[in-house]
Design an enzyme around this catalytic site. Structure first.
Site, PDB file in Angstrom:
ATOM      1  N   HIS A 159      -8.297  -0.700  -0.290  1.00 25.62           N
ATOM      2  CA  HIS A 159      -8.165  -2.481  -0.773  1.00 25.62           C
ATOM      3  C   HIS A 159      -8.789  -3.309  -0.932  1.00 25.62           C
ATOM      4  CE1 HIS A 159      -4.737  -0.019   2.054  1.00 25.62           C
ATOM      5  NE2 HIS A 159      -6.033   0.214   2.823  1.00 25.62           N
ATOM      6  N   ASP A 171      -2.830  -7.939  -4.934  1.00 28.31           N
ATOM      7  CA  ASP A 171      -3.189  -6.477  -4.273  1.00 28.31           C
ATOM      8  C   ASP A 171      -3.649  -5.507  -5.769  1.00 28.31           C
ATOM      9  OD1 ASP A 171      -3.113  -5.212  -2.509  1.00 28.31           O
ATOM     10  OD2 ASP A 171      -1.176  -4.844  -2.148  1.00 28.31           O
ATOM     11  N   LYS A 217     -14.316  -3.313   5.972  1.00 26.47           N
ATOM     12  CA  LYS A 217     -14.852  -3.739   4.838  1.00 26.47           C
ATOM     13  C   LYS A 217     -15.597  -5.159   4.817  1.00 26.47           C
ATOM     14  CE  LYS A 217     -12.225  -6.880   8.219  1.00 26.47           C
ATOM     15  NZ  LYS A 217     -10.797  -7.704   9.004  1.00 26.47           N
ATOM     16  N   HIS A 219      -5.509  -0.984  -5.389  1.00 27.75           N
ATOM     17  CA  HIS A 219      -5.904  -0.403  -4.713  1.00 27.75           C
ATOM     18  C   HIS A 219      -6.151   1.685  -5.537  1.00 27.75           C
ATOM     19  CE1 HIS A 219      -2.123  -1.367  -2.051  1.00 27.75           C
ATOM     20  NE2 HIS A 219      -2.882  -1.837  -0.867  1.00 27.75           N
ATOM     21  N   ARG A 264       7.220 -11.435   5.932  1.00 30.68           N
ATOM     22  CA  ARG A 264       6.288 -10.988   7.460  1.00 30.68           C
ATOM     23  C   ARG A 264       6.854 -12.383   8.299  1.00 30.68           C
ATOM     24  NH1 ARG A 264       0.340  -9.663   6.002  1.00 30.68           N
ATOM     25  NH2 ARG A 264       0.570  -8.387   4.569  1.00 30.68           N
ATOM     26  N   GLN A 309       0.773 -10.927  -2.994  1.00 29.25           N
ATOM     27  CA  GLN A 309      -1.148 -10.915  -3.230  1.00 29.25           C
ATOM     28  C   GLN A 309      -1.155 -10.353  -4.311  1.00 29.25           C
ATOM     29  OE1 GLN A 309      -0.465  -7.175  -0.167  1.00 29.25           O
ATOM     30  NE2 GLN A 309      -1.260  -8.985   1.362  1.00 29.25           N
ATOM     31  N   CYS A 323       1.202  -1.427  -0.068  1.00 28.04           N
ATOM     32  CA  CYS A 323      -0.330  -0.032   0.075  1.00 28.04           C
ATOM     33  C   CYS A 323       1.109   1.743  -0.085  1.00 28.04           C
ATOM     34  CB  CYS A 323      -0.747   0.089   1.082  1.00 28.04           C
ATOM     35  SG  CYS A 323      -1.162  -1.796   2.173  1.00 28.04           S
TER      36      CYS A 323
END
Ligand SMILES: [Zn+2]
Ligand SMILES: [Zn+2]
Length: 751
Positions: A603, A472, A557, A474, A452, A470, A423
Site C-alpha cells: 500500500h 492510493d 512500513k 496497491h 471514516r 487518498q 484496498c
C-alpha cells in the site's frame, strides 16, 4: 499546619541500612563501569564526575525508565551493572520532566491564589503541559499574569522536589487532610490495585504523583501560561466540570520565544482561515461536519496535484482503476475492516427495512447478556412488522443459535458499507482474472474517496475530515520484487514531495518486535523484506530512523515525516508491506514453476489524502501557492478603460497558452487593482497602459519582487512558462525558524 507537619513527618526518608561495604556497579553509556556506595543517586554520581555535570543533570534513565536525579539507584540493582544515562537539557526526555514539574509549580501557584482548589491530573502534552482543576473561581486570561508571577516567585526559591511513598491508608488520609477529594477517589478506584502510592512534595505543595521530577524548581528557565479550557474529570461528560490550564516550559528563553513565534506564525497561516478567505474550501453545517466542499480555486489546486501525480505514475508503470464508493459488508468482513473498526466507520446501509433492527439486535445479543425475554418479544414483533421472516430464529434456542439465525438472515439480505478503505476493492481487481508471474508487479492506482466516522471533537478543517480522497495505489508483486518496488515508491514519494518544495524530511522505518508473535506472514519473508527495506533506505542516502516493534501486524512500513517552513512536523507519505490481505482474499498467481503462489501487497500514498495534503500546503505556503499550483496565476490590470480591449485580448492569449488568468476591468485606479491582486496572493500582475497596448508588451509585476519592468508579450509568456514547467518554488517563509528541541509526545506522570 497539622497537615504540613504530617507531610514532613511522612516524607522524611527512612534511613538506609548501609553497612558501608555494599557497592553498586553502574555502567555509563560509554561502557565504563564504576562502583558507588549503595546510597548513590544519579546526582551523586554526576557530582563524582564533575560539579559542572551535576549542575546540568535534570533526571536520569535506567534501562529506558526515566527516574529522579535525586532518586536512589539501589532499587534497580536486580541485574548488575545498572545501566545509567544521565539526562541533561539536551535530552528530549528531560524536557518532559521539566514540563511536568512546571505543571506542579503552576498548580502550587493556583492553590496559593484561589481558594478551594481540587487537583485532578496534570500531564505533559507535545510542547507543554496542563493541569485540570476543580475550583469555584472561573479562570480567565486576565488571571494568567498573576499566576505567572506566583510561579516565578516559586521558581526563584529553587526548592527541591522530594519524593515519598505511603501505604494506601496513609495516602487516603493525607489526601483527605489536604481536601483533595478527586485524588481520594482516584486512589480508591483507578489505583485500587496499588499497595503503595508515590507523592512529591515541594514546599507546602504535595501531589499524588509517580514522577519523575527535576531536582529543584530553579531548573525552569522559561515558561508561559497559554490558555484555559473546560474539561471533565476522567473525560466523563457527566462528571464534574473542570478547568484545564495549559502552559509551556523550556530550558532556555530563546527556545520559548522560538516556540511562541512559531505559534504566532502558524496562526497567520491557519488553513481554516486562509481556505475561507481565498475561496479554497468550505465546510457547511448543511452538508455536515468533516465534509469538505472544494471550492473552484481549491479544486484547481487539487486537480493540478492529481494530474501531476497521475502523469508520474503512468510513467512509472501504474495502471489507473476506479472502484465504487460502496462495497458489501461481507467484503470488509473478509478484509478484516468490519466489524473490528466499526466505531470509526459510518454505519452499514441496509436494503431491507428490518436490516438495521436485526443488526442492532445481533449486536445486543453478542455483547450484552442482560436483555430480558420481554425485550426479545418486542424485538421480534417490531422486526415482523418490518418484514423480518426468519423461520430459524427461535426464542427457545440458546444465544449462539439465535446469533447464527440472525447472521444467516443478514447474509441473505444486502448490506453495504460506505468504503473505509480502497484496498479490498483493489484486491478484488487483482482477483478478477487469473494472474501469472508475467503480470507482476501489477500496480493499481486510484484517487479513492473513503469515509471514516471521526468524533466531532477530533475534526480539524481539512486536516481531519470524515470524507477523504487518498492518492492510493496497491502494488501486487512477488517476494523477490519487494526490494525494487519499495525503491521505486520511495523514489516517487521523494520526487513528489520535493516538487512542492518540501525538501526537509526523514523516514521512519517501522519493523517487527522480534519478541512478539502477533505478526502474519512467514518468518523468511519478514526477514527478507526488513533487510531489503533497510538496504534501500541506506542506499538512498535518506535521513532515516528505525523503530522496532512499530510495524503493523501485517507488515513493515516506512513513513515520511516532513518538516514545513516554520519547523512543524507532518506525517505524510507512507509505504506499507502487507502479507495479510493477500492471505485473507486468497490472492494467487501462477509462478514460472506452474505452481500457485501468494503475492505480496504494497500500500502506498505519497500525499496521504488530498484534503490533508492541500490543508498542509495552504499553511506551508501561507496561501501563496507557487506558479505551477496557483489557482490564479496572472491578474491583468489595465490602467484605464482605454486599454480594456488589449486586456481582454491578452487574457485570451494567456488562456490559450495554458495559464490561469483573470482581468480586472473595474473602473478603479490601477493601484487599487494591484493591491487587491497582492491580497489575493496572485504570483504575477500584468499592468497595461496605452504604451503597452501599442507595443504589445506588459509592465510585469511580481508579487514578491515588485516591478520587473516592461517586457514584450512573447518574452513574458516564455518566462512564465519556464517557471511553471520547472515547478519553481518561490519564497515560503520570511523568517527562518530554529529547529525546536525534540520533545517527546504527550505522557502522563500521574498514575
Ligand atoms: Zn505530578
Ligand atoms: Zn491499502
Amino acid at each position: 499546619m497539622e497537615t504540613q507537619r504530617k507531610v514532613r513527618r511522612l516524607s522524611r526518608r527512612a534511613p538506609l541500612l548501609n553497612d558501608g561495604f555494599n557497592m553498586l556497579d553502574i555502567q555509563l553509556p560509554d561502557g565504563t563501569v564504576v562502583s558507588h556506595p549503595d546510597d548513590a543517586t544519579p546526582l551523586s554520581i554526576a557530582n563524582s564526575i564533575g560539579s559542572r555535570l551535576a549542575k546540568a543533570v535534570v533526571a536520569a534513565q535506567v534501562a529506558g525508565k526515566v527516574i529522579d536525579a535525586t532518586g536512589l539507584l539501589k532499587p534497580f540493582d536486580n541485574g548488575s551493572p545498572i545501566p545509567l544515562k544521565l539526562l541533561t537539557e539536551k535530552d528530549p526526555e528531560a524536557l518532559d520532566v521539566l514540563r511536568h514539574s512546571s505543571a506542579h509549580i503552576m498548580a502550587r501557584a493556583v492553590m496559593r491564589l484561589y481558594p478551594e482548589v481540587s487537583l485532578a491530573f496534570g500531564p505533559t502534552i507535545s510542547n507543554g503541559f496542563y493541569y485540570d482543576f476543580l475550583m469555584p473561581h472561573k479562570l480567565t486570561e486576565e488571571d494568567f499574569a498573576k499566576i505567572e508571577q506566583e510561579m516565578a516567585a516559586i521558581i526563584a526559591k529553587s526548592e527541591p522536589f522530594e519524593q515519598f511513598s505511603l501505604n494506601r491508608q496513609d495516602a487516603v488520609s493525607l489526601c483527605k487532610d489536604m481536601n483533595q477529594g478527586l485524588k481520594v477517589e482516584h486512589i480508591e478506584t483507578g489505583l485500587a490495585s496499588h499497595p503503595e502510592l508515590g507523592f512529591y512534595r515541594q514546599g507546602e505543595f504535595v501531589d499524588l504523583c509517580r514522577g519523575p521530577h527535576i531536582p529543584d524548581a530553579g531548573r525552569v528557565k522559561a515558561f508561559k501560561i497559554m490558555s484555559v479550557a473546560g474539561s471533565h474529570w476522567k473525560g466523563n461528560m457527566s462528571g464534574p466540570q473542570l478547568q484545564r490550564l495549559y502552559g509551556t516550559a523550556w530550558f532556555d528563553k530563546k527556545d520559548l520565544q522560538n516556540h511562541l513565534d512559531q505559534l504566532e506564525e502558524a496562526k497567520r497561516r491557519d488553513h481554516r482561515v486562509l481556505g475561507k478567505k481565498l475561496g479554497l474550501y468550505q465546510i457547511t453545517p448543511d452538508v455536515g461536519q468533516g465534509m469538505c466542499l472544494w471550492m473552484p480555486k481549491g479544486a484547481r489546486i487539487r486537480g493540478l496535484l492529481e494530474d501531476f501525480l497521475r502523469r508520474e505514475m503512468l510513467k512509472r508503470g501504474y495502471e489507473p482503476v476506479y472502484s465504487p464508493h460502496l462495497g458489501r459488508v461481507e467484503l470488509y468482513e473478509t478484509s478484516g475492516h468490519f466489524p473490528y473498526y466499526r466505531d470509526s466507520q459510518f454505519p452499514p446501509l441496509f436494503v431491507h427495512d428490518a436490516g438495521a433492527l436485526v443488526d442492532a439486535w445481533a449486536r445486543r445479543l453478542s455483547e450484552d447478556e442482560s436483555f430480558g425475554a420481554q425485550q426479545e418479544t418486542m424485538f421480534l414483533q417490531a422486526a415482523e412488522v418490518l418484514g423480518f421472516d426468519s423461520a430459524s430464529y427461535s426464542k427457545a434456542e440458546g444465544k449462539q443459535a439465535k446469533l447464527d439465525a440472525l447472521n444467516d438472515w443478514q447474509r441473505n439480505h444486502e448490506r453495504f458499507l460506505v468504503k473505509p478503505m480502497n484496498c479490498p476493492h483493489h484486491a478484488q481487481i487483482f482477483k478478477a482474472q487469473p494472474r501469472s508471474y508475467r503480470d507482476l508487479p501489477l500496480r493499481l492506482f486510484e484517487f479513492g474517496t473513503v469515509y471514516r466516522y471521526e468524533q466531532t471533537g477530533e475534526l480539524n478543517g481539512m486536516l481531519r475530515v470524515r470524507g477523504l480522497t487518498q492518492d492510493d495505489a496497491h502494488i501486487f508483486c512477488t517476494a523477490d520484487q519487494v526490494e525494487q518496488e519499495f525503491r521505486n515508491t520511495i523514489e516517487l514519494t521523494r520526487f513528489v514531495l520535493e516538487s512542492v518544495g518540501l525538501q526537509d524530511y526523514r523516514v521512519q522505518l517501522s519493523l517487527r518486535d522480534p519478541k512478539s508473535d502477533k505478526y502474519v506472514g512467514s518468518e523468511e519473508n519478514w526477514q527478507k523484506a526488513e533487510a531489503s527495506l533497510r538496504k534501500v533506505l541506506e542506499e538512498s542516502g535518506l535521513n532515516f530512523t528505525t523503530a522496532e516493534g512499530e510495524a503493523a501486524f501485517y507488515g513493515p512500513k516506512a513513513d515520511f515525516m516532513v518538516r514545513d517552513c516554520i519547523g512543524r512536523h507532518w506525517q505524510l507519505g507512507t509505504v506499507q508491506l502487507d502479507y495479510n490481505l493477500p492471505e485473507r482474499f486468497e490472492l494467487e498467481y501462477a509462478g514460472g514453476d506452474n505452481k500457485s503462489h501468494r503475492p505480496v501487497m504494497i500500500h502506498r500514498a505519497p500525499f496521504g489524502s488530498m484534503e490533508r495534503f492541500v490543508g498542509m500546503l495552504i499553511e506551508h505556503f501561507a496561501g501563496a501557492f507557487p506558479m505551477w499550483l496557483a489557482p490564479e496565476q496572472i491578474r491583468i490590470c489595465p490602467l484605464s478603460e482605454k486599454t480594456n480591449d488589449y486586456a481582454v485580448e491578452l487574457e485570451k492569449v494567456f488562456t490559450e497558452a495554458g495559464f490561469r488568468v483573470t482581468t480586472d476591468l473595474r473602473g478603479a485606479k490601477v493601484q487599487a487593482k494591484i493591491r487587491d491582486a497582492q491580497l489575493d496572493l496572485i504570483p504575477y500582475m500584468a499592468v497595461i497602459g496605452p504604451k503597452e497596448a501599442e507595443t504589445r508588451s506588459i509592465a510585469l509585476r511580481d508579487r514578491i519582487a515588485g516591478e520587473l519592468g516592461t517586457k514584450p508579450l512573447d518574452e513574458v509568456i516564455g518566462l512564465l512558462t519556464e517557471e511553471v514547467n520547472s515547478r519553481r518554488i518561490r519564497q515560503v517563509a520570511d523568517k527562518k525558524f530554529a529547529e525546536p528541541p525534540p520533545a517527546t509526545e504527550a505522557s502522563s506522570h500521574e498514575y
